[in-house]
Write an enzyme that holds these catalytic residues in place. Structure first.
Site, PDB file in Angstrom:
ATOM      1  CG  ASP A  30      -2.147   0.873   1.015  1.00 51.37           C
ATOM      2  OD1 ASP A  30      -3.234   0.329   0.741  1.00 51.37           O
ATOM      3  OD2 ASP A  30      -2.013   2.123   1.066  1.00 51.37           O
ATOM      4  CE  LYS A  35      -5.574   2.555   4.036  1.00 49.16           C
ATOM      5  NZ  LYS A  35      -6.134   2.515   2.683  1.00 49.16           N
ATOM      6  CD  GLU A 151     -13.909 -11.088  -2.432  1.00 53.73           C
ATOM      7  OE1 GLU A 151     -12.851 -11.637  -2.725  1.00 53.73           O
ATOM      8  OE2 GLU A 151     -14.853 -11.681  -1.865  1.00 53.73           O
ATOM      9  CG  LEU A 153     -15.431  -9.229   0.599  1.00 51.95           C
ATOM     10  CD1 LEU A 153     -15.797  -8.047   1.472  1.00 51.95           C
ATOM     11  CD2 LEU A 153     -14.024  -9.677   0.926  1.00 51.95           C
ATOM     12  CG  ASN A 208     -22.338  -5.409  -6.222  1.00 51.20           C
ATOM     13  OD1 ASN A 208     -22.545  -6.489  -5.668  1.00 51.20           O
ATOM     14  ND2 ASN A 208     -21.294  -4.658  -5.929  1.00 51.20           N
ATOM     15  CB  CYS A 260     -20.288  -2.117  -3.148  1.00 50.41           C
ATOM     16  SG  CYS A 260     -18.829  -2.529  -2.197  1.00 50.41           S
TER      17      CYS A 260
HETATM   18  C1  UGA Z   1     -22.319  -5.619  -1.415  1.00 55.12           C
HETATM   19  C2  UGA Z   1     -22.690  -7.026  -1.943  1.00 55.12           C
HETATM   20  O1  UGA Z   1     -23.704  -7.593  -1.121  1.00 55.12           O
HETATM   21  C3  UGA Z   1     -21.463  -7.950  -1.958  1.00 55.12           C
HETATM   22  O2  UGA Z   1     -21.797  -9.193  -2.536  1.00 55.12           O
HETATM   23  C4  UGA Z   1     -20.362  -7.284  -2.797  1.00 55.12           C
HETATM   24  O3  UGA Z   1     -19.173  -8.061  -2.814  1.00 55.12           O
HETATM   25  C5  UGA Z   1     -20.040  -5.926  -2.195  1.00 55.12           C
HETATM   26  O4  UGA Z   1     -21.238  -5.109  -2.197  1.00 55.12           O
HETATM   27  C6  UGA Z   1     -18.964  -5.302  -3.043  1.00 55.12           C
HETATM   28  O5  UGA Z   1     -19.199  -5.033  -4.222  1.00 55.12           O
HETATM   29  O6  UGA Z   1     -17.810  -5.173  -2.562  1.00 55.12           O
HETATM   30  P1  UGA Z   1     -21.943  -4.576   1.032  1.00 55.12           P
HETATM   31  O7  UGA Z   1     -21.841  -3.255   0.325  1.00 55.12           O
HETATM   32  O8  UGA Z   1     -20.918  -4.931   2.044  1.00 55.12           O
HETATM   33  O9  UGA Z   1     -21.920  -5.774  -0.057  1.00 55.12           O
HETATM   34  O10 UGA Z   1     -23.336  -4.605   1.780  1.00 55.12           O
HETATM   35  P2  UGA Z   1     -24.763  -5.298   1.609  1.00 55.12           P
HETATM   36  O11 UGA Z   1     -24.962  -6.253   2.715  1.00 55.12           O
HETATM   37  O12 UGA Z   1     -24.986  -5.792   0.245  1.00 55.12           O
HETATM   38  O13 UGA Z   1     -25.719  -4.052   1.878  1.00 55.12           O
HETATM   39  C7  UGA Z   1     -25.665  -2.887   1.054  1.00 55.12           C
HETATM   40  C8  UGA Z   1     -26.711  -1.888   1.464  1.00 55.12           C
HETATM   41  O14 UGA Z   1     -28.024  -2.369   1.132  1.00 55.12           O
HETATM   42  C9  UGA Z   1     -26.772  -1.599   2.973  1.00 55.12           C
HETATM   43  O15 UGA Z   1     -26.928  -0.209   3.150  1.00 55.12           O
HETATM   44  C10 UGA Z   1     -27.991  -2.352   3.466  1.00 55.12           C
HETATM   45  O16 UGA Z   1     -28.572  -1.771   4.585  1.00 55.12           O
HETATM   46  C11 UGA Z   1     -28.898  -2.237   2.248  1.00 55.12           C
HETATM   47  N1  UGA Z   1     -29.914  -3.314   2.139  1.00 55.12           N
HETATM   48  C12 UGA Z   1     -29.536  -4.612   1.991  1.00 55.12           C
HETATM   49  C13 UGA Z   1     -31.264  -2.971   2.151  1.00 55.12           C
HETATM   50  O17 UGA Z   1     -31.650  -1.789   2.269  1.00 55.12           O
HETATM   51  N2  UGA Z   1     -32.207  -3.977   2.016  1.00 55.12           N
HETATM   52  C14 UGA Z   1     -31.847  -5.267   1.864  1.00 55.12           C
HETATM   53  O18 UGA Z   1     -32.768  -6.125   1.734  1.00 55.12           O
HETATM   54  C15 UGA Z   1     -30.479  -5.593   1.866  1.00 55.12           C
END
Ligand code: UGA
Length: 430
Positions: A30, A35, A151, A153, A208, A260
């Site tokens: 990095d 960091k 990815e 995750l 996504n 994301c």
């Molecule tokens: C998301 C994807 O779920 C991952 O698979 C992907 O790898 C990641 O982006 C990425 O591209 O790096 P993340 O951003 O960590 O993961 O979070 P999520 O759990 O997907 O939630 C995203 C947002 O959607 C949150 O603000 C959550 O509160 C909201 N959400 C989620 C809702 O409003 N309703 C739902 O039913 C689910």
């Protein structure tokens, strides 16, 4: 394998630790010395359950090390994962300058055959550009192959997701690179999709964007449910039992945030425009999401008649539970609107800390919900931290001047809250 991870963000750090756990020798590179120093001491600079313990273990056993020495890191490794950030530019396109820098460094310093894998979320065709940028910066050409290995995750469960992926996508036109990557992932039990770099990149964006579409769709349905007196949680349950729909990401609320979804939806819209194939549905998905916090604030305004001089408590500032990440968090939109309306705002979050800019505008972060709620006219839940379910809501209600509860994540039992004496308003759910 000797693996180099370039970019120690969320994805890079988690990926590096997981590869170390799988028995590889990992170097994390990095440009930020602070960091690198923290990671080398086994300290995470962000909150992610379980990750720090595993990081500490592998630093101690010298399976993973961190450096700012670009040349040394490139020359002593053979398999590279580019995990640098691709933030949104003002026009919505992904900013590829960090990717280009990483590719140029690889070209400049490479000293033999290397495999370069893009793991960052990058617009379709970027991995091909990486190959071009490497070639352009090579003074002594060496053979290399590129691949895309997106990815999937989620923050908050990054470690679990990386150790137990539901699929691995390997995009490459090189047999040698594909074989090396499939060997790397041999211990995980899930389907592996072998494809082209472009398809791999598209799988990530389309996934996504589809999840974001599910959320915005349910948010629109929820607003209609509000008008009709229908419970959107029951609607989601009834829909989700159909295996063609599935129960996930049907949770209505104040919208999606994070590093994301907002960025990736915008970037895919831009790609569609660039290639003369506008993604009209996705534009609406983004519009609906942008308006959700405003919708919640309108519900609050309607109930309180005016926001002026009212004291409101925002519960949760992280963009989702189990993280301290504030990027694109919906809470800030809600806080901003409340302040604009003349309200006084207290906030609480179990982990995340409110930035100084909000503190300077009079927003107070409280250590516990009870003290935050003293004399308040309403509570607004913006992040569904599970511990908010177990608060002593009865005691909190008694502390408030006026017991209004606005649940922007539909996480509480509305009937129970009403029994306690709250006026309860969720999104498409009362
Ligand atoms: C998301 C994807 O779920 C991952 O698979 C992907 O790898 C990641 O982006 C990425 O591209 O790096 P993340 O951003 O960590 O993961 O979070 P999520 O759990 O997907 O939630 C995203 C947002 O959607 C949150 O603000 C959550 O509160 C909201 N959400 C989620 C809702 O409003 N309703 C739902 O039913 C689910």
């Amino acid at each position: 394998m000797n693996i180099l991870i370039i970019g120690m963000g969320y994805v890079g750090t988690t990926t590096g630790v997981v590869f170390a756990e799988w028995g590889h020798r990992v170097t994390g590179l990095d440009i930020d010395p602070a960091k690198v120093e923290a990671l080398q001491k086994g300290k995470l600079y962000f909150y992610e359950p379980g990750l720090e313990e595993l990081l500490r273990k592998h630093v101690k056993e010298q399976n993973i090390r961190f450096t700012t020495d670009t040349r040394g890191a490139i020359q002593s490794n053979d398999l590279f994962f580019i995990c640098v950030g691709t933030p949104s530019r003002s026009d919505g396109k992904a900013d590829l300058s960090y990717i280009k820098q990483a590719a140029s460094d690889i070209g400049k310093y490479m000293n033999g055959y290397k495999i370069i894998v893009t793991k960052s979320t990058v617009p379709v065709t970027t991995t091909e550009k990486v190959a071009k940028w490497i070639r352009l910066s090579c003074s002594h050409p060496h053979p290399f192959d590129v691949a895309s290995n997106p990815e999937f995750l989620r923050e908050g469960s990054a470690l679990y997701d990386s150790l137990n992926p539901d699929r691995v996508v390997i995009g490459s036109s090189s047999e040698r690179a594909s074989q090396v990557l499939s060997k790397l992932y041999q211990s995980v039990k899930c389907p592996v999709v072998f494809t082209t770099t472009r398809t791999a990149e598209m799988i990530k964006y389309a996934s996504n964007s589809f999840l974001a579409t599910k959320i915005s769709y349910m948010n629109e349905v929820a607003k209609l449910c509000d008008q009709l007196g229908v419970n959107v949680k029951d609607v989601a349950r009834g829909m989700g039992l159909d295996p063609r729909i599935g129960p996930h990401f049907l949770h209505a609320g104040i919208g999606y945030g994070g590093s994301c979804f907002p960025k990736d939806v915008k970037a895919l819209i831009q790609t569609g425009n660039e290639y003369g194939q506008p993604l009209t549905i996705l534009q609406k998905v983004a519009d609906v999401n942008d308006n959700q916090p405003q919708y919640m604030v309108e519900c609050i305004r309607e109930r309180l008649t005016s926001l002026k001089g009212k004291k409101l408590v925002v519960l949760g500032i992280a963009f989702k539970p189990d993280t301290d990440d504030l990027r694109e968090t919906r809470s800030f939109q809600v806080i901003h609107q409340l302040l604009l309306g003349g309200a006084e705002v207290n906030v609480h979050d179990p982990v995340a800390v409110i930035p100084k800019t909000y503190a300077n505008q009079g927003v107070t972060q409280c250590q516990d919900v009870e003290s935050a709620a003293k004399g308040a006219d309403g509570i607004v839940i913006c992040t569904d931290w599970p511990q908010y379910k177990d608060l002593n809501w009865q005691a909190i209600q008694q502390e408030m001047r006026s017991s209004n509860l606005f649940d922007g994540r539909n996480m509480l039992d509305g009937a129970k809250m009403r029994e306690i004496g709250f006026y309860y308003h969720g999104i498409g759910y009362r």
